[in-house]
Motif scaffolding. Structure first.
Motif, PDB file in Angstrom:
ATOM      1  N   LYS A 150      24.007  -0.551  48.776  1.00  0.00           N
ATOM      2  CA  LYS A 150      23.447  -1.642  49.576  1.00  0.00           C
ATOM      3  C   LYS A 150      24.507  -2.203  50.501  1.00  0.00           C
ATOM      4  N   ARG A 151      24.026  -2.766  51.597  1.00  0.00           N
ATOM      5  CA  ARG A 151      24.908  -3.413  52.551  1.00  0.00           C
ATOM      6  C   ARG A 151      24.585  -4.890  52.575  1.00  0.00           C
ATOM      7  N   CYS A 152      25.588  -5.712  52.274  1.00  0.00           N
ATOM      8  CA  CYS A 152      25.391  -7.153  52.184  1.00  0.00           C
ATOM      9  C   CYS A 152      24.829  -7.706  53.487  1.00  0.00           C
ATOM     10  N   SER A 153      23.796  -8.539  53.377  1.00  0.00           N
ATOM     11  CA  SER A 153      23.167  -9.105  54.567  1.00  0.00           C
ATOM     12  C   SER A 153      24.039 -10.151  55.244  1.00  0.00           C
ATOM     13  N   ARG A 154      25.065 -10.640  54.548  1.00  0.00           N
ATOM     14  CA  ARG A 154      25.903 -11.689  55.118  1.00  0.00           C
ATOM     15  C   ARG A 154      27.207 -11.143  55.713  1.00  0.00           C
ATOM     16  N   THR A 170      27.266 -14.177  47.360  1.00  0.00           N
ATOM     17  CA  THR A 170      26.352 -14.919  46.482  1.00  0.00           C
ATOM     18  C   THR A 170      27.040 -16.146  45.909  1.00  0.00           C
ATOM     19  N   PHE A 171      28.293 -16.011  45.504  1.00  0.00           N
ATOM     20  CA  PHE A 171      29.038 -17.147  44.965  1.00  0.00           C
ATOM     21  C   PHE A 171      29.297 -18.188  46.050  1.00  0.00           C
ATOM     22  N   ARG A 172      29.654 -17.746  47.246  1.00  0.00           N
ATOM     23  CA  ARG A 172      29.932 -18.702  48.316  1.00  0.00           C
ATOM     24  C   ARG A 172      28.675 -19.481  48.701  1.00  0.00           C
ATOM     25  N   ALA A 173      27.536 -18.788  48.688  1.00  0.00           N
ATOM     26  CA  ALA A 173      26.298 -19.491  49.032  1.00  0.00           C
ATOM     27  C   ALA A 173      25.923 -20.511  47.970  1.00  0.00           C
ATOM     28  N   ALA A 174      26.163 -20.195  46.699  1.00  0.00           N
ATOM     29  CA  ALA A 174      25.828 -21.122  45.616  1.00  0.00           C
ATOM     30  C   ALA A 174      26.849 -22.239  45.491  1.00  0.00           C
ATOM     31  N   SER A 175      28.112 -21.974  45.797  1.00  0.00           N
ATOM     32  CA  SER A 175      29.174 -22.986  45.661  1.00  0.00           C
ATOM     33  C   SER A 175      30.031 -22.973  46.916  1.00  0.00           C
ATOM     34  N   THR A 217      33.618 -24.649  46.490  1.00  0.00           N
ATOM     35  CA  THR A 217      34.344 -24.336  45.252  1.00  0.00           C
ATOM     36  C   THR A 217      35.005 -22.984  45.387  1.00  0.00           C
ATOM     37  N   SER A 218      36.199 -22.874  44.829  1.00  0.00           N
ATOM     38  CA  SER A 218      36.900 -21.587  44.771  1.00  0.00           C
ATOM     39  C   SER A 218      36.830 -21.035  43.359  1.00  0.00           C
ATOM     40  N   ARG A 219      36.797 -19.721  43.251  1.00  0.00           N
ATOM     41  CA  ARG A 219      36.706 -19.086  41.951  1.00  0.00           C
ATOM     42  C   ARG A 219      38.022 -18.388  41.644  1.00  0.00           C
ATOM     43  N   LEU A 220      38.556 -18.644  40.438  1.00  0.00           N
ATOM     44  CA  LEU A 220      39.817 -18.050  40.037  1.00  0.00           C
ATOM     45  C   LEU A 220      39.609 -16.607  39.593  1.00  0.00           C
ATOM     46  N   PRO A 221      40.631 -15.773  39.740  1.00  0.00           N
ATOM     47  CA  PRO A 221      40.526 -14.398  39.257  1.00  0.00           C
ATOM     48  C   PRO A 221      40.352 -14.368  37.744  1.00  0.00           C
ATOM     49  N   PRO A 222      39.835 -13.286  37.199  1.00  0.00           N
ATOM     50  CA  PRO A 222      39.668 -13.183  35.743  1.00  0.00           C
ATOM     51  C   PRO A 222      40.993 -13.338  35.019  1.00  0.00           C
ATOM     52  N   GLY A 223      40.983 -14.129  33.931  1.00  0.00           N
ATOM     53  CA  GLY A 223      42.183 -14.339  33.137  1.00  0.00           C
ATOM     54  C   GLY A 223      42.987 -15.556  33.525  1.00  0.00           C
ATOM     55  N   PHE A 224      42.626 -16.236  34.638  1.00  0.00           N
ATOM     56  CA  PHE A 224      43.347 -17.422  35.077  1.00  0.00           C
ATOM     57  C   PHE A 224      42.528 -18.674  34.722  1.00  0.00           C
ATOM     58  N   THR A 225      43.198 -19.736  34.392  1.00  0.00           N
ATOM     59  CA  THR A 225      42.567 -21.019  34.084  1.00  0.00           C
ATOM     60  C   THR A 225      43.217 -22.101  34.910  1.00  0.00           C
ATOM     61  N   ARG A 226      42.466 -23.169  35.120  1.00  0.00           N
ATOM     62  CA  ARG A 226      42.993 -24.313  35.861  1.00  0.00           C
ATOM     63  C   ARG A 226      43.922 -25.131  34.981  1.00  0.00           C
ATOM     64  N   SER A 227      45.047 -25.582  35.537  1.00  0.00           N
ATOM     65  CA  SER A 227      45.981 -26.411  34.793  1.00  0.00           C
ATOM     66  C   SER A 227      45.653 -27.887  35.028  1.00  0.00           C
ATOM     67  N   GLN A 228      45.771 -28.676  33.997  1.00  0.00           N
ATOM     68  CA  GLN A 228      45.512 -30.108  34.071  1.00  0.00           C
ATOM     69  C   GLN A 228      46.813 -30.856  34.249  1.00  0.00           C
ATOM     70  N   ARG A 229      46.860 -31.688  35.276  1.00  0.00           N
ATOM     71  CA  ARG A 229      48.059 -32.483  35.503  1.00  0.00           C
ATOM     72  C   ARG A 229      48.001 -33.784  34.693  1.00  0.00           C
ATOM     73  N   ASP A 230      49.185 -34.235  34.230  1.00  0.00           N
ATOM     74  CA  ASP A 230      49.230 -35.481  33.472  1.00  0.00           C
ATOM     75  C   ASP A 230      49.021 -36.668  34.404  1.00  0.00           C
TER      76      ASP A 230
END
Length: 353
Positions: free
Chosen positions: A312-316, A332-337, A340-353
């Motif tokens: 298939k060829r993406c319509s966007r 599909t992700f950009r249209a839904a969010s 928002t940015s999506r992190l690569p698999p295995g990465f998590t967001r760090s929480q600042r104090d």
């Protein structure tokens, strides 16, 4: 510009001479070889010729030595005077593996000990060792890659000026010369069983789940992979081909449905160096290395299809993808969010104090 270390001057010289006038035994020496005098002494092997390279024997491709063998001469590498004797011996060993496997044993050898020089024979000067001919002082001619002798045929005939060995290729692919000279030595015979254990240097690739993204084509360091995409019209008829990476529309439109393409992913065995980069970089983890490429398809001299399928060829964005819907996963992700940015698999967001 650095002069490549090769035997092409010797091959041109051999091609310009009649078969009966060609030496039956060629001694190949490095430019830094200290003294060729002992090898020029008369002996039982009166069909010898010494060829002095422009550099070190360790920098010569194994296919080059096989080309001398295909020209009708056996080869002995004088590695005792080489700056890298182990690397030079490895080049001869790889060429000898192929020669032995195709029924030409004892045609490649290395000389690690200089023969004893008679006490009454005077030492040779550097000019004598590097001369194009020996001037009658020795029955063994010395051929210098930087000053090869010119035959009358080369001077008076157009055919002589363009004389080339028939088994050489002018391509720049890594295995182009090796496959060409092995095919020349085999002739019409199929690859013998002994050749199956000798690696071709290329990989046997398969991609049963490939979606035609073209990432492997872009990351291949030797341009061994190609991807040809053919647009399929609404009636199912084949349309015009377009190269991978081009956008199907000038301006992507969100309401357009996903179109269907047919793609052909192919590999050139002469260019593949079995580096594994296409397997590591495939975003779909679809590329697989089945094993080393056998000699029969390697000698065929044509591209090998890795995957022929529909995508298939993406319509966007116009990228090829597999799955349901009209858009690729990224769109599909950009249209839904959209914010928002999506992190690569295995990465998590760090929480600042």
């Amino acid at each position: 510009m650095t002069t490549p270390v090769d035997v092409l001057p010797l091959l041109r010289w051999l091609a310009s001479k009649a078969p009966s006038a060609r030496p039956a035994h060629v001694l190949v020496a490095c430019r830094e070889y200290p003294d060729l005098g002992p090898w020029l002494a008369p002996g039982e092997d009166d069909g010898r010729a010494v060829f002095v390279l422009t550099g070190c024997l360790a920098d010569v491709p194994p296919a080059a030595l096989l080309e001398v063998l295909a020209a009708g001469a056996r080869v002995t590498a004088l590695v005792d005077g080489c700056r890298s004797p182990s690397a030079a011996a490895e080049v001869v060993t790889r060429a000898d593996e192929v020669a032995t496997a195709i029924g030409r044993p004892d045609q490649m050898a290395t000389a690690t000990v200089t023969p004893a020089q008679p006490e009454h024979e005077p030492a040779r000067s550097r000019r004598f060792r590097r001369g194009a001919t020996t001037g009658g002082e020795s029955p063994v001619p010395v051929l210098d890659a930087l000053a090869m002798p010119v035959t009358r045929r080369l001077l008076v005939t157009a055919a002589g000026r363009t004389a080339e060995a028939p088994h050489t290729r002018s391509g720049d692919a890594p295995h182009d010369r090796l496959f060409a000279v092995v095919g020349e030595l085999l002739g019409d015979d199929p690859p013998p069983p002994g050749l199956l254990s000798v690696p071709t240097g290329a990989a046997d690739l398969a991609a049963p789940a490939c979606g035609g993204s073209g990432v492997c084509v872009r990351v291949c360091p030797t341009d061994a992979l190609t991807l040809r995409v053919t647009e399929l019209g609404e009636s199912g008829a084949l349309g015009d081909e377009r190269p991978v990476g081009t956008q199907p529309y000038q301006t992507p439109r969100e309401h357009r449905p996903a179109l269907v393409d047919e793609f052909v992913l192919a590999v050139d065995p002469a260019r593949c160096i079995d580096c594994g980069e296409c397997v590591r970089q495939c975003p779909e983890q679809a590329m697989q290395r089945v094993g080393p490429l056998p000699w029969l398809p390697a000698l065929a001299g044509a591209e090998r299809p890795v995957r022929v399928a529909l995508s298939k060829r993406c319509s966007r964005c116009g990228a090829s993808f597999r799955g349901s819907g009209a858009r690729c996963s990224a769109c599909t992700f950009r249209a839904a969010s959209p914010f928002t940015s999506r992190l690569p698999p295995g990465f998590t967001r760090s929480q600042r104090d």
